[in-house]
Design an enzyme around this catalytic site. Structure first.
Site, mmCIF file in Angstrom:
data_model
loop_
_atom_site.group_PDB
_atom_site.id
_atom_site.type_symbol
_atom_site.label_atom_id
_atom_site.label_comp_id
_atom_site.label_asym_id
_atom_site.label_seq_id
_atom_site.Cartn_x
_atom_site.Cartn_y
_atom_site.Cartn_z
ATOM 1 N N CYS A 72 0.799 -1.226 0.000
ATOM 2 C CA CYS A 72 0.000 0.000 0.000
ATOM 3 C C CYS A 72 0.828 1.272 0.000
ATOM 4 O O CYS A 72 0.492 2.236 -0.702
ATOM 5 C CB CYS A 72 -0.985 0.009 1.159
ATOM 6 S SG CYS A 72 -0.232 0.226 2.800
ATOM 7 N N HIS A 110 -1.962 1.497 6.889
ATOM 8 C CA HIS A 110 -2.499 1.429 5.540
ATOM 9 C C HIS A 110 -2.642 2.838 4.976
ATOM 10 O O HIS A 110 -3.023 3.780 5.701
ATOM 11 C CB HIS A 110 -3.852 0.706 5.548
ATOM 12 C CG HIS A 110 -4.406 0.460 4.181
ATOM 13 N ND1 HIS A 110 -3.654 -0.068 3.155
ATOM 14 C CD2 HIS A 110 -5.645 0.698 3.656
ATOM 15 C CE1 HIS A 110 -4.410 -0.156 2.068
ATOM 16 N NE2 HIS A 110 -5.597 0.302 2.345
ATOM 17 N N ASP A 125 -8.439 3.239 -3.488
ATOM 18 C CA ASP A 125 -7.459 2.376 -2.842
ATOM 19 C C ASP A 125 -7.038 1.287 -3.826
ATOM 20 O O ASP A 125 -7.853 0.476 -4.260
ATOM 21 C CB ASP A 125 -8.074 1.750 -1.593
ATOM 22 C CG ASP A 125 -7.067 0.982 -0.752
ATOM 23 O OD1 ASP A 125 -5.892 0.902 -1.148
ATOM 24 O OD2 ASP A 125 -7.463 0.447 0.299
#
Length: 262
Positions: A72, A110, A125
């Site tokens: 991420c 994250h 995302d």
């Protein structure tokens, strides 16, 4: 590592995007979906002890030039850069991952993006290896937003900000939470360092690869390749290193330098 010319058009070629570049919500949705189908989620460098860099030019070199993936802090950082190059208003945020947790997750680890288009904001995302929204979600409390066979909702919480919820049968479960505070690139360094080096970091112990496909997704679990398709899940384990390398190339588009560590 040399300085790379960060060309947004080469990035678009990397993810196979040929649509409009008009800053619209429709283009944003296609960009996210194309990214998830082209750039794998993977932690192979961490497992091999190769230090990660969150410098944009280094992530660009890894993902666009060398055709690799990332996790991420790499994927959403670079996707955010691309969106800004295309004229989008992007805010980088920190999130706390709740899926499969039985207690309060210990830390925020994250990276997610908020994208403003006109009077609307969207959660974007491209940095999760599991089942996640394939297209941006409108940041609107309580609105159920189906995507194919999945359904998502955003709830508000006094302590944790926004909760991304996913529906499993008739139950709504927490996926991750995030606040709207704008983060700087340096704000992710400590969390990423922990993921790379902490003895109890899952990224150091478990091989995690995933990529979306038109029919489902491809993943790896304990060196078992799992191909999720409409007719079921097809699994296999390569017999040797050469077969493993070929499967990585075929199902994830990854070609590693040197030999793989199985």
């Amino acid at each position: 590592m040399g300085a790379w010319n960060m060309d947004a058009q080469l990035y678009l070629q990397r993810i196979g995007y040929t649509g409009k570049q008009d800053g619209s919500a429709e283009a944003l949705a296609e960009l996210q979906e194309r990214h998830l189908r082209s750039v794998p989620y993977e932690n192979l460098d961490i497992l091999q002890g190769i230090p990660l860099s969150l410098e944009p030019k280094h992530i660009y070199e890894k993902i666009v030039v060398r055709g690799r993936g990332g996790y991420c802090f790499e994927l959403n950082a670079l996707f955010g850069w691309l969106l800004r190059e295309l004229g989008y208003d992007v805010t980088d945020c920190f999130a706390r991952f709740w899926r499969d947790e039985t207690d309060l997750p210990p830390k925020r680890r994250h990276h997610v993006l908020l994208v403003r288009i006109g009077d609307s904001r969207y959660l974007c995302d491209v940095g999760v290896g599991g089942i996640v929204p394939k297209r941006p979600l409108l940041l609107l409390e309580g609105l159920e937003q189906p995507q194919g066979g999945e359904c998502y909702r955003l709830d508000r919480d006094a302590d944790f900000g926004w909760f991304l919820m996913e529906r499993k049968e008739s139950e709504w479960l927490r996926l991750f939470s995030f606040t709207e505070e704008r983060q700087l690139a340096k704000d992710y360094l400590m969390a990423s360092y922990w993921c790379e080096h902490a003895p109890d970091s899952i990224f150091r112990s478990v091989k995690m690869l995933a990529i979306q496909t038109e029919e489902g997704r491809n993943t790896i679990a304990e060196d078992e390749f799992r191909l999720f398709r409409k007719d079921g899940v097809h699994t296999f384990k390569p017999d040797n290193e050469a077969e493993y390398a070929e499967a990585l190339r075929t199902y994830f588009g990854i070609v590693l330098d040197g030999t793989t560590s199985k």
